[in-house]
Scaffold this motif. Structure first.
Motif, PDB file in Angstrom:
ATOM      1  N   ILE A 273      48.761  23.271  -7.554  1.00 23.72           N
ATOM      2  CA  ILE A 273      47.807  23.003  -6.484  1.00 23.72           C
ATOM      3  C   ILE A 273      46.664  22.106  -6.942  1.00 23.72           C
ATOM      4  CG2 ILE A 273      46.389  25.066  -6.896  1.00 23.72           C
ATOM      5  CD1 ILE A 273      47.389  23.463  -3.488  1.00 23.72           C
ATOM      6  N   ASP A 274      46.299  22.162  -8.224  1.00 26.47           N
ATOM      7  CA  ASP A 274      45.211  21.310  -8.701  1.00 26.47           C
ATOM      8  C   ASP A 274      45.646  19.864  -8.883  1.00 26.47           C
ATOM      9  OD1 ASP A 274      46.780  22.566 -10.771  1.00 26.47           O
ATOM     10  OD2 ASP A 274      45.425  21.680 -12.256  1.00 26.47           O
ATOM     11  N   GLU A 275      46.959  19.632  -8.852  1.00 22.09           N
ATOM     12  CA  GLU A 275      47.471  18.268  -8.996  1.00 22.09           C
ATOM     13  C   GLU A 275      47.993  17.692  -7.682  1.00 22.09           C
ATOM     14  OE1 GLU A 275      50.376  18.143 -12.117  1.00 22.09           O
ATOM     15  OE2 GLU A 275      49.087  19.208 -13.555  1.00 22.09           O
ATOM     16  N   MET A 276      48.205  18.542  -6.688  1.00 23.60           N
ATOM     17  CA  MET A 276      48.723  18.073  -5.401  1.00 23.60           C
ATOM     18  C   MET A 276      47.674  17.219  -4.697  1.00 23.60           C
ATOM     19  SD  MET A 276      50.298  20.258  -2.246  1.00 23.60           S
ATOM     20  CE  MET A 276      51.767  20.579  -3.236  1.00 23.60           C
ATOM     21  N   THR A 277      48.105  16.085  -4.153  1.00 22.46           N
ATOM     22  CA  THR A 277      47.172  15.214  -3.441  1.00 22.46           C
ATOM     23  C   THR A 277      47.005  15.692  -1.999  1.00 22.46           C
ATOM     24  OG1 THR A 277      48.885  13.692  -2.634  1.00 22.46           O
ATOM     25  CG2 THR A 277      47.969  13.271  -4.837  1.00 22.46           C
ATOM     26  N   ALA A 278      45.920  15.281  -1.400  1.00 24.58           N
ATOM     27  CA  ALA A 278      45.685  15.618   0.006  1.00 24.58           C
ATOM     28  C   ALA A 278      46.772  15.022   0.889  1.00 24.58           C
ATOM     29  CB  ALA A 278      44.309  15.113   0.437  1.00 24.58           C
ATOM     30  N   GLU A 279      47.245  13.845   0.511  1.00 24.65           N
ATOM     31  CA  GLU A 279      48.294  13.189   1.294  1.00 24.65           C
ATOM     32  C   GLU A 279      49.590  13.998   1.260  1.00 24.65           C
ATOM     33  OE1 GLU A 279      45.150  10.427   0.419  1.00 24.65           O
ATOM     34  OE2 GLU A 279      46.379  11.633  -0.952  1.00 24.65           O
ATOM     35  N   GLU A 280      49.945  14.517   0.087  1.00 23.88           N
ATOM     36  CA  GLU A 280      51.158  15.331  -0.033  1.00 23.88           C
ATOM     37  C   GLU A 280      51.033  16.612   0.780  1.00 23.88           C
ATOM     38  OE1 GLU A 280      52.707  14.102  -4.515  1.00 23.88           O
ATOM     39  OE2 GLU A 280      51.140  15.644  -4.278  1.00 23.88           O
ATOM     40  N   TRP A 281      49.867  17.250   0.713  1.00 18.15           N
ATOM     41  CA  TRP A 281      49.628  18.476   1.485  1.00 18.15           C
ATOM     42  C   TRP A 281      49.780  18.210   2.988  1.00 18.15           C
ATOM     43  CZ3 TRP A 281      48.502  23.667   0.871  1.00 18.15           C
ATOM     44  CH2 TRP A 281      47.993  24.316   2.003  1.00 18.15           C
TER      45      TRP A 281
ATOM     46  N   ASP B 148      52.066  18.408   8.412  1.00 22.38           N
ATOM     47  CA  ASP B 148      52.314  17.595   9.609  1.00 22.38           C
ATOM     48  C   ASP B 148      53.785  17.616  10.023  1.00 22.38           C
ATOM     49  OD1 ASP B 148      49.674  16.920   9.874  1.00 22.38           O
ATOM     50  OD2 ASP B 148      49.856  14.951   8.917  1.00 22.38           O
ATOM     51  N   VAL B 149      54.681  17.504   9.062  1.00 20.15           N
ATOM     52  CA  VAL B 149      56.116  17.452   9.378  1.00 20.15           C
ATOM     53  C   VAL B 149      56.687  18.858   9.539  1.00 20.15           C
ATOM     54  CG1 VAL B 149      58.403  16.748   8.556  1.00 20.15           C
ATOM     55  CG2 VAL B 149      56.442  15.219   8.257  1.00 20.15           C
ATOM     56  N   ASN B 150      56.500  19.700   8.531  1.00 21.40           N
ATOM     57  CA  ASN B 150      57.165  20.999   8.507  1.00 21.40           C
ATOM     58  C   ASN B 150      56.607  21.982   9.533  1.00 21.40           C
ATOM     59  OD1 ASN B 150      58.348  19.785   6.317  1.00 21.40           O
ATOM     60  ND2 ASN B 150      57.563  21.214   4.802  1.00 21.40           N
TER      61      ASN B 150
ATOM     62  N   GLY C  71      54.571  25.502  -5.482  1.00 21.29           N
ATOM     63  CA  GLY C  71      55.028  25.454  -4.104  1.00 21.29           C
ATOM     64  C   GLY C  71      53.970  25.775  -3.070  1.00 21.29           C
ATOM     65  N   ALA C  72      52.697  25.707  -3.439  1.00 17.37           N
ATOM     66  CA  ALA C  72      51.645  26.149  -2.518  1.00 17.37           C
ATOM     67  C   ALA C  72      51.718  25.447  -1.165  1.00 17.37           C
ATOM     68  CB  ALA C  72      50.264  25.940  -3.146  1.00 17.37           C
ATOM     69  N   GLY C  73      51.871  24.135  -1.169  1.00 18.28           N
ATOM     70  CA  GLY C  73      51.924  23.396   0.087  1.00 18.28           C
ATOM     71  C   GLY C  73      53.182  23.687   0.873  1.00 18.28           C
ATOM     72  N   TYR C  74      54.313  23.699   0.177  1.00 14.74           N
ATOM     73  CA  TYR C  74      55.582  23.972   0.844  1.00 14.74           C
ATOM     74  C   TYR C  74      55.613  25.409   1.354  1.00 14.74           C
ATOM     75  CZ  TYR C  74      60.608  23.729   1.736  1.00 14.74           C
ATOM     76  OH  TYR C  74      61.837  23.737   2.348  1.00 14.74           O
ATOM     77  N   ASN C  75      55.168  26.358   0.508  1.00 18.23           N
ATOM     78  CA  ASN C  75      55.088  27.751   0.945  1.00 18.23           C
ATOM     79  C   ASN C  75      54.218  27.891   2.189  1.00 18.23           C
ATOM     80  OD1 ASN C  75      55.086  29.055  -2.435  1.00 18.23           O
ATOM     81  ND2 ASN C  75      56.757  29.132  -0.954  1.00 18.23           N
TER      82      ASN C  75
END
Length: 236
Positions: free
Chosen positions: A97-105, A110-112, A149-153
């Protein structure tokens, strides 16, 4: 639905992977199927593989409600009604989560997550008329969290909750609503190239068979949340 022949289905993310596998299964049952993808090239390639008048290809970005409204309008203009909707489109970005970009989140949300709302919002009036079926493609990641998997979860936990609540809202209109939660599936997801190494995984046609079984279930019975996983894990 006792007879699927000439019923109309819309599958988002239907140009490959799980969506494509489900589309094939429904076409084999005599249904008319609209599939959507984010690019014209992916839609054209899928239509070439189907080579069938029973399949309609549509370019739509599920993260945009206006795209989904246009997609459903095209389907009803062509076939006059809509009976089944599978909200299948999804993306995955995996990182701490500390490496995930705002765009990836935001892309995943937006899609899922927003995407399944947009698809339902665009199709719900048609489903009310047909007393149809709305299905979301969630994941076991919608109940089992994991590192990176924080964003995907977050997106898939949201899909499961959204779908279960929508089921309660829409059953009064005789609309069935289910969520399918697969484990490992042999698809192109996360830049995977399906091959013999994926033989142990669930195959797209297996999800297709499951969807057919759901549609043929007696109308009095609703499997609202279905977990599905490989029989045996990969031997490493």
């Amino acid at each position: 639905m006792k007879d699927l022949k000439n019923k109309v289905a819309y599958i988002t993310g239907g140009t490959k992977g799980i969506g494509f596998g489900v589309a094939k299964a429904l076409v084999n049952e005599g249904m008319k199927v609209a599939i959507s993808g984010r690019s014209q090239s992916s839609v054209d390639q899928a239509l070439k593989e189907f080579n069938s008048d029973a399949v309609l290809g549509i370019v739509s970005d599920v993260s945009k409600l206006k795209d989904e409204n246009k997609a459903v309008t095209k389907i009803i203009e062509k076939w006059e009604h809509i009976d089944v909707v599978l909200a299948n489109a999804g993306v995955g970005n995996f990182a701490p989560i500390d490496e995930m970009t705002a765009e990836e989140w935001h892309q995943m949300i937006d899609v899922n997550l927003n995407g399944v709302f947009h698809t339902l919002k665009a199709s719900v009036e048609g489903l009310k008329k047909s007393k149809g079926y709305y299905i979301t493609l969630a994941s076991l990641a919608g109940t089992n969290f994991f590192a990176n998997g924080a964003g995907y979860n977050a997106s898939k936990f949201g899909v499961v909750g959204f779908t279960q609540a929508a089921m309660l809202d829409l059953r009064q209109y005789d609309i069935k609503v289910s969520t399918i939660m697969p484990g490992s599936v042999a698809t192109h997801f996360n830049d995977n190239e399906p091959s013999e190494k994926d033989a142990w995984k669930i195959q797209p046609e297996d999800i297709g068979q499951l969807v057919v079984d759901l549609l043929k279930m007696n109308e009095r019975t609703l499997p609202s949340k279905i977990e599905i996983r490989p029989t045996r894990p990969d031997k490493k």
